[in-house]
Design a protein around this motif. Sequence first.
Motif, PDB file in Angstrom:
ATOM      1  N   LEU A   1      10.014 103.204  66.189  1.00 36.08           N
ATOM      2  CA  LEU A   1      10.024 101.977  66.972  1.00 36.08           C
ATOM      3  C   LEU A   1       8.851 101.957  67.950  1.00 36.08           C
ATOM      4  N   THR A   2       8.198 100.810  68.060  1.00 35.69           N
ATOM      5  CA  THR A   2       7.122 100.649  69.033  1.00 35.69           C
ATOM      6  C   THR A   2       7.548  99.737  70.179  1.00 35.69           C
ATOM      7  N   SER A   3       8.667  99.059  70.004  1.00 36.72           N
ATOM      8  CA  SER A   3       9.179  98.177  71.061  1.00 36.72           C
ATOM      9  C   SER A   3      10.670  97.965  70.848  1.00 36.72           C
ATOM     10  N   LEU A   4      11.279  97.368  71.855  1.00 31.64           N
ATOM     11  CA  LEU A   4      12.681  96.950  71.769  1.00 31.64           C
ATOM     12  C   LEU A   4      12.686  95.435  71.610  1.00 31.64           C
ATOM     13  N   PRO A   5      13.776  94.865  71.113  1.00 29.66           N
ATOM     14  CA  PRO A   5      13.844  93.410  71.040  1.00 29.66           C
ATOM     15  C   PRO A   5      13.669  92.804  72.435  1.00 29.66           C
ATOM     16  N   SER A   6      13.100  91.617  72.506  1.00 28.23           N
ATOM     17  CA  SER A   6      12.863  90.979  73.812  1.00 28.23           C
ATOM     18  C   SER A   6      14.169  90.591  74.496  1.00 28.23           C
ATOM     19  N   LYS A   7      15.225  90.464  73.717  1.00 29.64           N
ATOM     20  CA  LYS A   7      16.543  90.177  74.289  1.00 29.64           C
ATOM     21  C   LYS A   7      17.540  91.186  73.745  1.00 29.64           C
ATOM     22  N   LEU A   8      18.219  91.849  74.666  1.00 31.61           N
ATOM     23  CA  LEU A   8      19.295  92.759  74.281  1.00 31.61           C
ATOM     24  C   LEU A   8      20.615  92.047  74.516  1.00 31.61           C
ATOM     25  N   PRO A   9      21.649  92.377  73.748  1.00 26.78           N
ATOM     26  CA  PRO A   9      22.951  91.738  73.968  1.00 26.78           C
ATOM     27  C   PRO A   9      23.432  91.930  75.403  1.00 26.78           C
ATOM     28  N   LEU A  10      24.019  90.906  75.971  1.00 24.90           N
ATOM     29  CA  LEU A  10      24.487  90.973  77.355  1.00 24.90           C
ATOM     30  C   LEU A  10      25.520  92.068  77.568  1.00 24.90           C
ATOM     31  N   GLY A  11      26.297  92.376  76.562  1.00 25.39           N
ATOM     32  CA  GLY A  11      27.333  93.401  76.685  1.00 25.39           C
ATOM     33  C   GLY A  11      26.855  94.808  76.395  1.00 25.39           C
ATOM     34  N   LEU A  12      25.562  94.984  76.063  1.00 26.10           N
ATOM     35  CA  LEU A  12      25.055  96.311  75.753  1.00 26.10           C
ATOM     36  C   LEU A  12      25.125  97.192  76.993  1.00 26.10           C
ATOM     37  N   GLU A  13      25.804  98.325  76.866  1.00 21.69           N
ATOM     38  CA  GLU A  13      25.971  99.250  77.979  1.00 21.69           C
ATOM     39  C   GLU A  13      25.207 100.556  77.776  1.00 21.69           C
ATOM     40  N   ILE A  14      25.064 100.991  76.528  1.00 23.56           N
ATOM     41  CA  ILE A  14      24.438 102.277  76.236  1.00 23.56           C
ATOM     42  C   ILE A  14      23.290 102.066  75.257  1.00 23.56           C
ATOM     43  N   LEU A  15      22.113 102.559  75.642  1.00 21.94           N
ATOM     44  CA  LEU A  15      20.918 102.466  74.810  1.00 21.94           C
ATOM     45  C   LEU A  15      20.272 103.834  74.750  1.00 21.94           C
ATOM     46  N   HIS A  16      20.167 104.382  73.556  1.00 26.59           N
ATOM     47  CA  HIS A  16      19.453 105.636  73.339  1.00 26.59           C
ATOM     48  C   HIS A  16      18.326 105.320  72.364  1.00 26.59           C
ATOM     49  N   CYS A  17      17.098 105.421  72.850  1.00 25.13           N
ATOM     50  CA  CYS A  17      15.947 105.074  72.005  1.00 25.13           C
ATOM     51  C   CYS A  17      14.807 106.074  72.174  1.00 25.13           C
ATOM     52  N   GLY A  18      15.133 107.305  72.531  1.00 25.39           N
ATOM     53  CA  GLY A  18      14.113 108.332  72.725  1.00 25.39           C
ATOM     54  C   GLY A  18      13.459 108.758  71.426  1.00 25.39           C
ATOM     55  N   SER A  19      12.347 109.466  71.553  1.00 24.03           N
ATOM     56  CA  SER A  19      11.597 109.997  70.413  1.00 24.03           C
ATOM     57  C   SER A  19      11.167 108.896  69.448  1.00 24.03           C
ATOM     58  N   ASN A  20      10.642 107.828  70.021  1.00 25.42           N
ATOM     59  CA  ASN A  20      10.020 106.743  69.284  1.00 25.42           C
ATOM     60  C   ASN A  20       8.621 106.572  69.850  1.00 25.42           C
ATOM     61  N   ALA A  21       7.939 105.530  69.463  1.00 26.04           N
ATOM     62  CA  ALA A  21       6.590 105.253  69.981  1.00 26.04           C
ATOM     63  C   ALA A  21       6.626 104.012  70.868  1.00 26.04           C
ATOM     64  N   ILE A  22       7.687 103.854  71.621  1.00 23.53           N
ATOM     65  CA  ILE A  22       7.831 102.692  72.499  1.00 23.53           C
ATOM     66  C   ILE A  22       6.845 102.831  73.655  1.00 23.53           C
ATOM     67  N   SER A  23       6.016 101.820  73.819  1.00 22.62           N
ATOM     68  CA  SER A  23       4.987 101.905  74.849  1.00 22.62           C
ATOM     69  C   SER A  23       5.274 101.006  76.040  1.00 22.62           C
ATOM     70  N   SER A  24       6.245 100.140  75.914  1.00 21.27           N
ATOM     71  CA  SER A  24       6.500  99.202  76.997  1.00 21.27           C
ATOM     72  C   SER A  24       7.955  98.755  76.956  1.00 21.27           C
ATOM     73  N   VAL A  25       8.559  98.690  78.130  1.00 19.54           N
ATOM     74  CA  VAL A  25       9.926  98.177  78.240  1.00 19.54           C
ATOM     75  C   VAL A  25       9.966  97.260  79.445  1.00 19.54           C
ATOM     76  N   GLU A  26      10.421  96.055  79.244  1.00 26.02           N
ATOM     77  CA  GLU A  26      10.633  95.152  80.371  1.00 26.02           C
ATOM     78  C   GLU A  26      11.818  95.708  81.149  1.00 26.02           C
ATOM     79  N   VAL A  27      11.586  96.114  82.379  1.00 22.76           N
ATOM     80  CA  VAL A  27      12.634  96.756  83.160  1.00 22.76           C
ATOM     81  C   VAL A  27      13.852  95.855  83.283  1.00 22.76           C
ATOM     82  N   GLY A  28      13.670  94.547  83.340  1.00 20.12           N
ATOM     83  CA  GLY A  28      14.784  93.615  83.425  1.00 20.12           C
ATOM     84  C   GLY A  28      15.753  93.745  82.261  1.00 20.12           C
TER      85      GLY A  28
END
Length: 186
Positions: free
Chosen positions: A84-111
Amino acid sequence: MGAWAQCEKLFLNDNPSLRTLPDSLGGMRSLQKLYVNSCRLTEIPGSLAELLELEELYAAQNEITSLPPLPPSLNKLHVPHNNLTSLPSKLPLGLEILHCGSNAISSVEVGLLSALVEVSCDLVCDMCNRVRSRPPPGLSPTTAALNATRSTSFRRSRSRTLTHASTPPRASQAAACVSSISPTTH
């Protein structure tokens, strides 16, 4: 789909011959938990968004490069060790747990992270100049900067405040990151 439409849990872990999931996956209307860890998936079908009962998706150790829109019912997303190089621009409102380590994600909107209870994510970036928005409530700009510079893990305590759980990087990195954050006003 027949009987498969009533399936609530689907375990396809440790299946290296599995490269794709069929689009008909969206027809499994009762599916609540999907486990596709340690396969060789390169993508998750867009029909995943049609799984309105899906609460947990475990897709670690694959070759996934991007995620489709996620169903609004999703509350746990485990996608470490992919491409993965990014996360979706919108995450589900009910999402409580996100584990996305060991990818090539370069940017995350802190919001995106503000409603999460637990996050584990590695960011590959120049210091933290990629942190582009105001830190979520309870997370100081300094902590947000530290999060953006290295492997990140934080949890909300029962009082719903964010606590940082990784060791801070060098002081010079933290100072550079803090100076690059420009909070937005709401």
